[in-house]
Write an enzyme that holds these catalytic residues in place. Structure first.
Site: not given
Lengths: 255, 305, 305, 255
Positions: B23, B47, B101, B131, B192-194, B244
């Protein structure tokens, strides 16, 4: 006119001034490119993932498509580009962005520093009367002589070592440059000056912006600028420089 | 491809292959449809979209790092109305699964979006509670197990589609977070997200990003992501979507062997817009080379050295 | 160098410059003394030492990743007796500060080492409560604020030298951990230790490391490290020693501007054994170029873009 | 004999067999190198930080020092090396490790696969009688002819397409090879066989081990092997392959 990523070949590379390089690339993308558009250029150093957006200085159909970029060494990525030699491979994505609208009016082309290159292809394609105003730090200039065949060239330098001492607006005023449309590319303070000058003189102005980019195609929203009104795509007061620009009517954006 | 079955099933939704997009790295597919055939993707993950338009953060929003990049877009989005009218309308023409998302600042924000999507052509919802670039909401829900449990439970009550909870890696114990999502009824988790990170311009002596911090993505973080996917997959029974720093099929296979049912290509779309297709083809080639009849034979197959 | 003062002071100990080495990447200096003049370093930080010899983990113990590496050495060390007789004896001949990294499986283990060092030629102690590669002790103390507070308090009661607590990045809130160490009396903190991570060999379908997981270090993690150093430095008044992927002076300056009083070169010693000296020279060059009279002018100087 | 990192030049590169390459490098390190030592070779790809440990195949003083490595493409790093051409730069650290002890006895040199190269320089420097036993997968051999001038060469292949069908121990037995000392380098199963054969026949054996490495100089403890007794340096039953080895008396280590 579709965007694509491809591995192109370097035709030639030349140093124009301190840290300023000119590279001709053989690529079919050239045939689709219009002035004001840019390329994403990828480094061979695999630690650097994001492409460098570099404006198109010249583009034509010769030999299956040739495209020229003129760029400043701003870091390790552009430093790498400057070492490429004839025959080397270079990965590029393009053509990207909208480009300058071609208006049938007396034109003022304003380029400051590394904002000068896109003005060259524009100067070639604008058929009417035009004045080209170029701003440099000092007399270590580049590309200025190449503009001579396309119009009247006026120069400003920060240190006064060539042309008008001062900025491009000082040069425009000193030389009483006039026209019905302004095209400009350069650092933000210069573009602010151009926008103000255009407003004061009721001249239409198209300015090319830059910002750190990631995708280069309008997907990531990394490189937005502030828009005067709510943007139709974003639904907020942001425009995507890479996809909605890099060229905007000066009234559309806030600097 | 009959000799290498790549379809995967997550919460009753069948994907033609396990390759999705991360996303925020692919818009709603429109821009990348010039480069890849969206029909070939396992899913388009859009997004993040909120109940109303979000302005996002000031620029600079992105900066490069060694083997990765930081972003602090701040979830700029046009809001659910435009998203439904334009983005979902665009995606209707493609034979791929659509995962939306969803982001928000309050639980109510999330619920509003979830409900607006209930009768739309959407296959799954991915809930962004991770986020790192927005001050309110978002990550606050994603860094504590009880907060994650609560929002997951609420969303499950209102969601018409299966729910994926997207987890933050910025936690001490990813297994605990995965279990909290599962216990609250999540149909799947994605991670994972960032990683929250920072770059400083030593010449200007300023933060490189206007937001000070940004989220680190790209190949640099892949080993952290694979570890977390492994730990999460060991901890829960619901499917895991791994992501990731995936740049190629080898990377994607690491996630699958660690336990991911599906994977997503994120930041590398920016480096190479053809990455998704290359990953799909590469997984297929691997299966043929090693005689793997069904991708599910590889899911979580990693063993002690 | 009189026109660019590089000395820094941490808990009363004066270092000739802010450049140290990361524990475990430099042995006790012996092996690297063939490449760099140890007298030029701010400090030698030794590989972790326990009360008794430790065998460490099975091999493979190391593997490369994009812009980084994983290690799972498992704190193999010869024990405090040999360390004192051999390593400290070796370091006596050098005009640099000596920081001994201390590890243990129980609080008592740590205290035994700390007490054995009390009358030795050691300038500071660095307490390793953050190694992700040993099952007992170590990281268990480093991932919960109350556990960190307790062990710090105990060590401070027994330590003759100033104490640096080395923090794990594998936590939700690094500021909370930094504050716990400070509240318990730590004289300084150092961070980051490695990020827990994993690599899978997709051809063998095994973990690349015998220990399954390993600690990720190298330039890949630098943005996470800079962020955590910034957050920690904002949260506490005690000095912060910053590390994580430093490859050159520019990297070191990022950490200093983020708030680090000193920095350590870790994994990059393996890539280039001359890195420490190059970082020292590069910081000096930067100071001359920008007219920085004292390195302390740069500490924490980062500002909004 | 001090270790150093330097940028060397490629003299020549040649493909010897499928995925097996030979590269001569111009470096002063050559003068200090002894057989059984290795180099750490660094890639130009900046995403790869750790050097590749590669054994020294030949080294002499000619032209200011020349050193040869023969290596197998095992991944992207060695693939990169295989593309280097005459005149290219290559970053190396060395000489590393201890090397084989030179014994004044009838010698058996045993090399398996990519363990064969270090035997070449050893064969040159061992002045006494010797038999060289080389194990390959199949008849796509390499270096075997270069050994002919230094001793009797015996070959084993897994598929029996050349020499003895089987492993190096099979070849030793079939050819009734004997000697007072064994030197061996190759895959772990082969070294296990050599260790067992040496024990059974009460022959002294020196074996060269390999393991994933990081520092290459004994600092990081990444590349340990199990030692029979408590090691004097580590104080546990571990020895550092890069610094205490890579050559060990077979009785010192467990495989």
């Amino acid at each position: 006119m579709s965007k694509r990523k491809e591995t192109a070949r370097v035709i030639s590379q030349e140093k124009l001034a301190d840290e300023i390089y000119s590279m001709w690339i053989k690529t079919g993308i050239a045939s689709d490119a219009v002035p004001g558009q840019f390329l994403s250029v990828y480094t061979k150093d695999k630690t650097r993932l994001l492409p460098r957006p570099i404006s198109i200085c010249e583009a034509d159909d010769k030999d299956g498509g040739r495209l020229r970029i003129v760029y400043r060494i701003a870091g390790a990525g552009t430093k790498e580009f400057s070492k490429y030699k004839t025959g080397d491979e270079v990965d590029i994505l393009g053509p990207l962005g909208n480009g300058f609208p071609i208006k049938n009016e007396k034109a003022i082309l304003v380029g400051g520093g590394i904002g000068i290159p896109p003005m060259l292809e524009l100067a070639k394609r604008l058929k009417g009367e035009k004045t080209i105003v170029l701003g440099y730090r000092n007399k270590d200039t580049f590309l200025d002589k190449e503009f001579l065949s396309y119009g009247n060239v006026v120069i400003a330098t920060d240190d006064g070592s060539l042309g008008t001492k001062g900025n491009v607006i000082d040069a425009i005023k000193e030389n009483k440059v006039d026209g019905g449309v302004i095209y400009a590319c350069g650092p933000t303070p210069m573009l602010r000056g151009v926008k103000k000058f255009a407003e004061e003189n009721s001249i239409e102005a198209y300015i090319s912006l830059e910002e750190r980019m990631a995708c280069g195609v309008g997907a990531c929203l990394g490189c937005v600028c502030k828009s005067t009104d709510t943007d139709d795509h974003s639904k907020v007061k942001n425009k995507r420089i890479c996809a909605d620009g890099p060229v905007f009517n000066a009234t559309e954006v806030e600097l | 491809m009959s000799d290498a079955v790549m379809t995967v099933n997550i919460a009753g939704v069948e994907f033609k292959n396990p390759v999705m997009v991360g996303s925020g790295t692919f818009g709603s597919g429109m821009e990348y449809s010039e480069f890849v055939d969206l029909n070939k993707l396992g899913a388009v993950v859009t997004k993040g979209v909120a109940n109303v338009p979000w302005l996002g953060n000031p620029t600079p929003r992105v900066v490069e790092t060694c083997g990765g990049m930081l972003n602090a877009i701040g979830l700029q989005n046009p809001g659910i109305d435009t998203f439904i009218e334009r983005d979902l309308e665009f995606l209707k023409d493609y034979d791929t699964k659509v995962i939306v998302n969803v982001c928000g600042k309050t639980v109510e924000d999330y619920l509003e979006v979830v409900e607006r999507l209930s009768d739309k052509a959407v296959d799954m919802l991915e809930i962004n509670v991770s986020c790192p670039n927005v001050k309110e909401g978002a990550i606050a829900f994603g860094q504590k197990a009880d907060a994650l449990f609560n929002i997951t439970e609420q969303i499950k009550k209102h969601a018409a589609q299966p729910v994926i909870m997207k987890l933050s890696p910025n936690v001490t114990d990813i297994a605990e977070m995965a279990k909290a999502a599962e216990a609250a009824g999540a149909d799947a988790i994605s991670l994972i997200n960032t990683l929250t990170a920072m770059k400083i311009d030593i010449h200007k002596r300023t933060f490189a990003l206007a937001n000070k911090t940004g989220g680190l993505s790209g190949p640099a973080i892949k080993p952290v992501a694979v570890r977390m996917v492994y730990q999460a997959a060991q901890a829960v029974k619901i499917p895991v979507i791994g992501m990731g720093g995936i740049a190629n099929a080898e990377d994607a296979l690491e996630f699958i062997m660690a336990g991911a049912t599906a994977v997503a290509v994120g930041a590398m779309n920016f480096h190479n817009p053809y990455t998704t297709q290359e990953v799909i083809d590469g997984i297929h080639d691997y299966m043929i080379k090693y005689g793997v009849k069904d991708i599910r034979e590889l899911t979580g197959c990693v063993k002690q050295v």
